[in-house]
Design a protein around this motif. Structure first.
Motif, PDB file in Angstrom:
ATOM      1  N   ASP A   1      18.052  -9.020 -31.032  1.00 26.88           N
ATOM      2  CA  ASP A   1      18.126  -9.105 -32.384  1.00 26.88           C
ATOM      3  C   ASP A   1      16.978 -10.206 -32.847  1.00 26.88           C
ATOM      4  O   ASP A   1      17.394 -11.346 -32.515  1.00 26.88           O
ATOM      5  CB  ASP A   1      19.625  -9.458 -32.859  1.00 26.88           C
ATOM      6  CG  ASP A   1      19.669  -9.440 -34.313  1.00 26.88           C
ATOM      7  OD1 ASP A   1      18.820  -9.149 -35.145  1.00 26.88           O
ATOM      8  OD2 ASP A   1      20.712  -9.856 -34.829  1.00 26.88           O
ATOM      9  N   THR A   2      16.203  -9.823 -33.701  1.00 30.08           N
ATOM     10  CA  THR A   2      15.274 -10.726 -34.317  1.00 30.08           C
ATOM     11  C   THR A   2      15.502 -10.934 -35.765  1.00 30.08           C
ATOM     12  O   THR A   2      14.605 -11.518 -36.396  1.00 30.08           O
ATOM     13  CB  THR A   2      13.949 -10.443 -34.063  1.00 30.08           C
ATOM     14  OG1 THR A   2      13.648  -9.081 -34.644  1.00 30.08           O
ATOM     15  CG2 THR A   2      13.421 -10.172 -32.693  1.00 30.08           C
ATOM     16  N   LYS A   3      16.658 -10.949 -36.285  1.00 31.22           N
ATOM     17  CA  LYS A   3      16.899 -11.277 -37.458  1.00 31.22           C
ATOM     18  C   LYS A   3      17.457 -12.695 -37.642  1.00 31.22           C
ATOM     19  O   LYS A   3      18.122 -13.226 -36.879  1.00 31.22           O
ATOM     20  CB  LYS A   3      18.182 -10.324 -38.181  1.00 31.22           C
ATOM     21  CG  LYS A   3      17.782  -8.694 -37.963  1.00 31.22           C
ATOM     22  CD  LYS A   3      19.137  -8.219 -38.504  1.00 31.22           C
ATOM     23  CE  LYS A   3      18.571  -6.686 -38.676  1.00 31.22           C
ATOM     24  NZ  LYS A   3      19.362  -5.699 -37.894  1.00 31.22           N
ATOM     25  N   PRO A   4      17.144 -13.264 -39.075  1.00 34.93           N
ATOM     26  CA  PRO A   4      17.458 -14.518 -39.003  1.00 34.93           C
ATOM     27  C   PRO A   4      18.879 -14.764 -39.329  1.00 34.93           C
ATOM     28  O   PRO A   4      19.419 -14.042 -39.653  1.00 34.93           O
ATOM     29  CB  PRO A   4      16.827 -15.230 -40.081  1.00 34.93           C
ATOM     30  CG  PRO A   4      15.802 -14.082 -40.748  1.00 34.93           C
ATOM     31  CD  PRO A   4      16.296 -12.764 -40.129  1.00 34.93           C
ATOM     32  N   PRO A   5      19.372 -15.931 -38.884  1.00 37.16           N
ATOM     33  CA  PRO A   5      18.835 -17.214 -38.862  1.00 37.16           C
ATOM     34  C   PRO A   5      18.562 -17.434 -37.283  1.00 37.16           C
ATOM     35  O   PRO A   5      19.332 -16.874 -36.482  1.00 37.16           O
ATOM     36  CB  PRO A   5      19.924 -18.257 -39.420  1.00 37.16           C
ATOM     37  CG  PRO A   5      21.278 -17.542 -38.931  1.00 37.16           C
ATOM     38  CD  PRO A   5      20.897 -16.030 -39.224  1.00 37.16           C
TER      39      PRO A   5
ATOM     40  N   ARG B   1       6.907 -17.231 -33.126  1.00 36.44           N
ATOM     41  CA  ARG B   1       6.410 -17.148 -34.263  1.00 36.44           C
ATOM     42  C   ARG B   1       5.138 -17.751 -34.463  1.00 36.44           C
ATOM     43  O   ARG B   1       4.809 -18.776 -33.896  1.00 36.44           O
ATOM     44  CB  ARG B   1       7.289 -17.332 -35.470  1.00 36.44           C
ATOM     45  CG  ARG B   1       7.553 -18.747 -35.657  1.00 36.44           C
ATOM     46  CD  ARG B   1       8.378 -19.047 -36.851  1.00 36.44           C
ATOM     47  NE  ARG B   1       8.663 -20.433 -36.964  1.00 36.44           N
ATOM     48  CZ  ARG B   1       9.468 -20.724 -37.958  1.00 36.44           C
ATOM     49  NH1 ARG B   1      10.232 -20.089 -38.688  1.00 36.44           N
ATOM     50  NH2 ARG B   1       9.768 -22.367 -38.204  1.00 36.44           N
ATOM     51  N   ASP B   2       4.330 -17.282 -35.302  1.00 33.36           N
ATOM     52  CA  ASP B   2       2.961 -18.013 -35.602  1.00 33.36           C
ATOM     53  C   ASP B   2       3.231 -18.931 -36.511  1.00 33.36           C
ATOM     54  O   ASP B   2       3.775 -19.030 -37.673  1.00 33.36           O
ATOM     55  CB  ASP B   2       1.983 -16.873 -36.103  1.00 33.36           C
ATOM     56  CG  ASP B   2       0.581 -17.437 -36.282  1.00 33.36           C
ATOM     57  OD1 ASP B   2       0.361 -18.769 -36.694  1.00 33.36           O
ATOM     58  OD2 ASP B   2      -0.389 -16.901 -36.675  1.00 33.36           O
TER      59      ASP B   2
ATOM     60  N   GLY C   1       9.476 -12.374 -44.441  1.00 33.63           N
ATOM     61  CA  GLY C   1       9.338 -11.210 -43.611  1.00 33.63           C
ATOM     62  C   GLY C   1       8.268 -11.476 -42.436  1.00 33.63           C
ATOM     63  O   GLY C   1       7.827 -10.497 -42.053  1.00 33.63           O
ATOM     64  N   ALA C   2       7.748 -12.678 -42.316  1.00 32.25           N
ATOM     65  CA  ALA C   2       6.614 -12.616 -41.204  1.00 32.25           C
ATOM     66  C   ALA C   2       7.434 -12.527 -39.990  1.00 32.25           C
ATOM     67  O   ALA C   2       8.456 -12.567 -39.663  1.00 32.25           O
ATOM     68  CB  ALA C   2       6.354 -14.446 -41.346  1.00 32.25           C
ATOM     69  N   PRO C   3       6.263 -11.927 -38.951  1.00 34.28           N
ATOM     70  CA  PRO C   3       6.827 -11.507 -37.779  1.00 34.28           C
ATOM     71  C   PRO C   3       7.403 -12.579 -36.841  1.00 34.28           C
ATOM     72  O   PRO C   3       6.701 -13.465 -36.752  1.00 34.28           O
ATOM     73  CB  PRO C   3       5.621 -10.615 -37.269  1.00 34.28           C
ATOM     74  CG  PRO C   3       4.313 -11.145 -38.042  1.00 34.28           C
ATOM     75  CD  PRO C   3       4.888 -11.654 -39.099  1.00 34.28           C
ATOM     76  N   VAL C   4       8.339 -11.968 -36.042  1.00 32.30           N
ATOM     77  CA  VAL C   4       8.941 -12.810 -35.181  1.00 32.30           C
ATOM     78  C   VAL C   4       9.105 -12.045 -33.838  1.00 32.30           C
ATOM     79  O   VAL C   4       9.614 -10.991 -33.937  1.00 32.30           O
ATOM     80  CB  VAL C   4      10.256 -13.430 -35.839  1.00 32.30           C
ATOM     81  CG1 VAL C   4      10.865 -14.259 -34.357  1.00 32.30           C
ATOM     82  CG2 VAL C   4      10.122 -14.419 -36.532  1.00 32.30           C
TER      83      VAL C   4
END
Length: 70
Positions: free
Chosen positions: A5-9, A39-40, A48-51
């Protein structure tokens, strides 16, 4: 390959020790139980920046490979 899962937090982010301040080419990582997120730094405040998410095992194998311990 295992999906995570890459959803925040995510938790507490830290800058890679190989990232420099002057170049702008920095990445940050966040450790969680069983996972590592990357992340960058330049995009960290964008919605919505990619992680990228990796299992801890996959990340360890990757780190060993790029470190020369193939």
């Amino acid at each position: 390959m295992t999906s995570i899962d890459t959803k925040p937090p995510y938790g507490q982010w830290f800058k890679s020790s190989y990232s420099g301040d002057a170049s702008g080419n920095c990445v940050e990582a966040c450790r969680q139980p069983g996972a590592i997120h990357i992340r960058d730094t330049k995009c960290k405040d964008e919605a919505g920046a990619p992680v990228l998410g990796f299992t801890a095992t996959a990340w360890s194998r990757f780190a060993l490979y790029i470190g020369g311990n193939r």
